[in-house]
Design a protein around this motif. Structure first.
Motif: not given
Length: 738
Positions: A464, A431, A462, A468
Motif C-alpha cells: 500500500p 497499487v 501489493v 491507499t
C-alpha cells in the motif's frame, strides 16, 4: 545486374552506412553483385539481389551474407521479418551478422527479440560476444526495463574484460537510468577514467528522467567545471531538468548559454527550450522563441497549446489549435485533459465529442483516461459506459491506467457493481487499481468491504502507498469505524513504512470528530509533527457543526481563516452551526462580513444525466426548458411529502427568513431537489435517478430524498462532494451517519 531485370544505371545511388561492428571475413569484397546492394532503394530490389546471390553461391560466403543482412535489417527500407528469413538460411553466421540482427531488434518495436537472438548466439556461434554486441543488448534491456537481465549482461561484460570500454560503460549508465536504478548508474559513471560527452549526457539524462532534476543540474555544473563541452543532447536533458524543477531562472541561463557558446540549435533543442518555458510558466518567453523558430513540428505547436491551456487561456489555446498544420491525438489530449483538470468537465467532453464528430485521429489511452475523469466529475455514466464499450471493441488492453479510470468513473457515477465488475475482469492490479476499488467502496459507505479488500491487497503482495491509506481512512470515517481507523493510522509508518501526511491527519480528525471524540481530535491536531492546514481545521469545523459545539467551531474557524482568509467554506460551516443553534444574528453578522470582504459562497449546483445529456441546476433555477414541468413536479412532491407528515428542517437555511412559508420555499428550491424532480419526469420508472452535487448535501434534502425514494418507488443515487448516498424504500446507505 541485367539478369535481375533492372539496369544498374536505373538504380539511384543511395549509399548505406554499414554497422560499426567489424567483419574480417572478406572473401569476395569486390564482387559486382555486392556493389549493387548499396544502390538498392527498396526491399524488392534486395530480394532480387538475394536471389542472384543464391544462384551464384555468393550467399554462402559469410562476408557477402552479412552485407545483405545489414541492408535487410538496418537500411531505411528495412524489413526485419525478411532479414530474419535471410539470416536463418545462413549455414554459419559470423559474429558480425549476429551483431547486426541483435542491433536491429534492439531498435525495433519488439526488443525482446534482441535478447532472445543474443541467447541463441551464445549457444550457436563459435565466437564470443564482443564490444559491439553488448551495447545493443543493453539497449534492448533498457527498452524493456529488464533490470535482472541487464545486470546479467553487466556481469558478462566484466568477465569478458570489457568493463573499460567507453561505449559499453555509457550503455550501462543508460540501462541503469532507464530501470530507475540511479545509484548504480552513478557508480558506473564515477568509475570511468576518461569520460566523454556521451558519458555525461547519459548520467545527466538518467537523473533528469528519473525525477531527480536537482542532481541532474548539479552534474551539469560538474561537467562545466571539468571543461567538458556540452552538445545539443546535453542541453535537451538539462532543459528537461529545469522544466521538472520549474527553475525558470536557470532555464533562461541555459538558453542564453546555448546562444553564447554556439551550441547547434535544431528542432529537438528548440522544442526542449519551448517545453521548459511553458512548464516554468513563462508563456511570453515561449511565444518569443516560437515566433523565431525556423522550423516547427507538431510537438512545437502542441507545446504552445499546452502553455495557454495551463494558464486557463482557452481562447488562445483554441486559436493555436485551429492554426496547427495538423492536429494529432496529442493536441486533442492537451485540450481535453486541461479542461478536465481545471474543473471544466463539460468542456472536456465537448472536445471529446468534437474529436469523434470531426473523424480526427483515433482516441488513445490518454484521451480515454481524461474523458473518463470528466465523466466521473459530471456523473455522466452513459458516456462513460460508451467509452468502456469502445475500449472493448477496439481490442485495447485494459492496462492499470484505464482500469483505474473505469473503476473511478463507475464508482463516482453511482454504479458500484460495474466498478467491481471491471476490477474482477483484470488479472494485473497495481497499487492504484486496488486503491481505486477501496476508494469506490469507501465513498459508497461500504467500509467493512473496503477493509476486506485491503486485506486481499496485502495477500496479493501489493504494497500500500499513501493514496491507499487515505482511502482506507475515508472508508473508516464514512462507516464510523473509529477503532479500525485509529489502528490503521498508527500502523502506517510502523508497519507499512508510509509516513502520515496532511491528508491522513485530516482524515483522522474527521474520523474522531464525526464520532464525537472532539477532544481527542483537538489533541491529535496539537501533537501533529507538521503544521495543520485548512483541510485539518475544516475537518474539525465540520465535526463541530455535526455535534453543535459552537465554541470549538469558532476556534477551528478562526485557525482556518488565519491560513486561508478567503475560504468561503469556513463561513458556510460556521453559519450552519449558528443556524442549527438558532443564532440568527450571528448568521447575519457572518454574511455581512462575507459581503464586506467580497467573499461569495460557492453556489450549490446539481447535475443529472438523462439519455446521454447532462443537465445542471442551481438553487432556484428556472432557466431549464422544462422549468414549468419541473416546478409542477416540485409542487406535487411537496404535497405528497406533507401528506405523510414531512416537516421541513428549517435549521438548514443559511439566512434568517421570518415568514414560515418562505423558509419552506427556500428549502424546496435546493438544486438537488430540482434535479430529482427533473429525473422523475424524464426517466423511466425502472431507471435509477443519479444526481451529482458540487457541495455537501444538506440534511433536509437528505430527508426528502429518503422519502421520495419510498413515495415514488425510485432508487436515487446522490453524490455530494464527499460521498455517495443510495436511497431506496425510504432508507439511505449511509444510515444517516454522514
Amino acid at each position: 545486374m541485367a539478369s535481375l531485370g533492372t539496369p544498374v544505371t536505373s538504380i539511384p545511388r543511395h549509399p548505406y552506412t554499414p554497422s560499426p561492428t567489424v567483419n574480417n571475413d572478406l572473401r569476395f569484397p569486390n564482387h559486382p553483385v555486392l556493389s549493387v546492394i548499396d544502390q538498392c532503394t527498396n526491399i524488392d530490389q534486395l530480394k532480387q539481389v538475394h536471389a542472384q546471390m543464391l544462384r551464384t553461391g555468393l550467399f554462402f560466403d559469410p562476408y557477402s551474407a552479412s552485407k545483405l543482412i545489414t541492408a535487410c535489417a538496418l537500411s531505411s527500407f528495412s524489413s526485419l521479418d525478411y532479414a530474419r528469413q535471410v539470416f536463418d538460411e545462413i549455414p554459419e553466421p559470423n559474429l558480425f551478422t549476429w551483431n547486426t540482427l541483435i542491433r536491429a531488434y534492439a531498435s525495433s518495436t519488439d526488443p525482446i527479440e534482441s535478447i532472445l537472438t543474443f541467447l541463441q548466439m551464445l549457444d550457436q556461434c563459435t565466437e564470443c560476444p564482443n564490444k559491439f554486441t553488448f551495447p545493443f543488448v543493453l539497449k534492448a534491456a533498457s527498452e524493456l526495463q529488464a533490470s535482472k537481465v541487464g545486470r546479467g549482461f553487466h556481469g558478462m561484460v566484466i568477465k569478458a574484460d570489457l568493463g573499460l570500454d567507453i561505449y559499453i560503460v555509457n550503455s550501462l549508465i543508460h540501462f541503469y537510468g532507464s530501470c530507475g536504478d540511479l545509484d548504480l548508474a552513478r557508480q558506473v559513471f564515477v568509475k570511468i577514467h576518461k569520460k566523454d560527452v556521451v558519458s555525461w549526457n547519459s548520467v545527466i539524462t538518467a537523473f533528469a528522467q528519473g525525477n531527480c532534476p536537482e542532481v541532474a543540474l548539479e552534474l551539469f555544473k560538474e561537467m562545466e567545471a571539468e571543461d567538458m563541452i556540452p552538445n545539443d543532447v546535453t542541453m535537451v536533458s538539462v532543459l528537461s531538468a529545469c522544466a521538472k524543477k520549474a527553475d525558470l531562472e536557470f532555464g533562461r541561463w541555459v538558453c542564453s548559454r546555448i546562444e553564447r557558446h554556439g551550441v547547434e540549435e535544431n528542432l529537438t533543442l528548440n522544442n526542449a527550450m519551448l517545453d521548459m518555458y511553458v512548464k516554468c510558466g513563462s508563456v511570453e518567453d515561449a511565444e518569443r522563441l516560437f515566433d523565431r523558430m525556423p522550423e516547427k513540428d507538431i510537438v512545437s505547436w502542441t507545446t504552445m497549446l499546452d502553455g495557454y491551456a495551463r494558464l486557463g487561456n482557452y481562447d488562445e489555446a483554441r486559436r493555436v489549435f485551429a492554426a496547427m498544420p495538423g492536429q494529432d491525438i496529442a493536441a486533442w489530449n492537451v485540450l481535453i485533459s486541461s479542461y478536465e483538470q481545471s474543473g471544466k468537465p463539460k468542456e472536456a467532453l465537448a472536445v471529446f465529442h468534437e474529436l469523434q464528430k470531426n473523424k480526427g485521429p483515433k482516441p488513445d489511452e490518454v484521451t480515454l483516461v481524461s474523458s473518463l475523469a470528466a465523466c466521473a466529475q459530471l456523473g455522466a455514466i452513459d458516456l462513460g459506459g460508451w467509452i468502456h464499450v469502445y475500449v472493448k471493441k477496439q481490442g485495447m488492453k485494459l492496462n492499470c491506467h484505464l482500469t483505474t479510470s473505469l473503476i473511478d468513473m463507475y464508482a463516482k457515477c453511482g454504479n458500484l457493481d460495474k466498478a467491481l465488475e471491471v476490477f474482477n475482469s483484470v488479472e494485473r492490479r497495481d497499487v492504484f487499481v486496488w486503491s481505486a476499488m477501496i476508494a469506490a467502496l469507501a465513498m459508497h459507505g461500504q467500509g467493512r468491504d473496503a477493509l476486506h479488500f485491503f486485506s486481499k491487497m496485502l495477500e496479493a503482495k501489493v504494497k500500500p502507498n499513501a493514496v491507499t491509506f487515505t482511502n482506507i481512512l475515508c472508508a473508516c470515517s464514512h462507516a464510523g469505524l473509529v477503532d479500525e481507523g485509529r489502528t490503521f493510522f498508527y500502523q502506517m509508518e510502523r508497519v507499512y513504512g508510509v509516513v502520515p501526511g496532511i491528508k491522513h491527519y485530516a482524515c483522522m480528525v474527521d474520523i474522531l470528530g464525526r464520532s464525537g471524540n472532539l477532544e481527542e481530535a483537538v489533541e491529535l491536531i496539537e501533537k501533529m509533527p507538521i503544521s495543520p492546514t485548512p483541510s485539518v481545521w475544516g475537518a474539525l469545523l465540520g465535526a463541530c457543526t455535526r455535534h453543535g459545539n459552537v465554541a470549538l467551531a469558532e476556534k477551528a474557524c478562526s485557525h482556518l481563516l488565519d491560513l486561508d482568509p478567503r475560504n468561503h467554506g469556513a463561513y458556510v460551516l460556521l453559519s450552519n452551526i449558528y443556524a442549527k443553534t438558532g443564532k440568527w444574528e450571528a448568521v447575519s453578522g457572518l454574511r455581512k462580513l462575507m459581503r464586506d470582504s467580497g467573499i461569495k459562497k460557492e453556489p450549490g449546483c446539481s447535475s443529472i444525466e438523462v439519455n446521454g445529456s447532462v443537465h445542471e441546476f442551481l438553487v432556484g433555477d428556472n432557466s431549464h426548458p422544462l422549468s414549468k414541468d419541473i416546478y409542477s413536479k416540485l409542487d406535487e412532491m411537496s404535497g405528497r411529502l406533507k401528506s405523510i407528515g414531512y416537516v421541513p428542517n428549517k435549521s438548514h437555511l443559511l439566512q434568517f427568513v421570518e415568514e414560515e412559508d418562505m423558509k419552506e420555499q427556500a428549502l424546496i428550491l435546493h438544486s438537488e431537489k430540482l434535479a430529482i424532480a427533473f429525473g422523475l419526469i424524464t426517466s423511466e420508472p425502472s431507471q435509477p435517478i443519479r444526481v451529482v452535487k458540487n457541495l455537501r448535501v444538506c440534511g433536509d434534502c437528505h430527508s426528502v430524498a429518503k422519502l421520495i425514494s419510498k413515495l415514488y418507488d425510485r432508487e436515487i443515487f446522490l453524490r455530494d462532494r464527499y460521498r455517495f448516498h443510495h436511497f431506496r424504500e425510504g432508507h439511505c446507505s449511509c444510515n444517516d451517519y454522514w
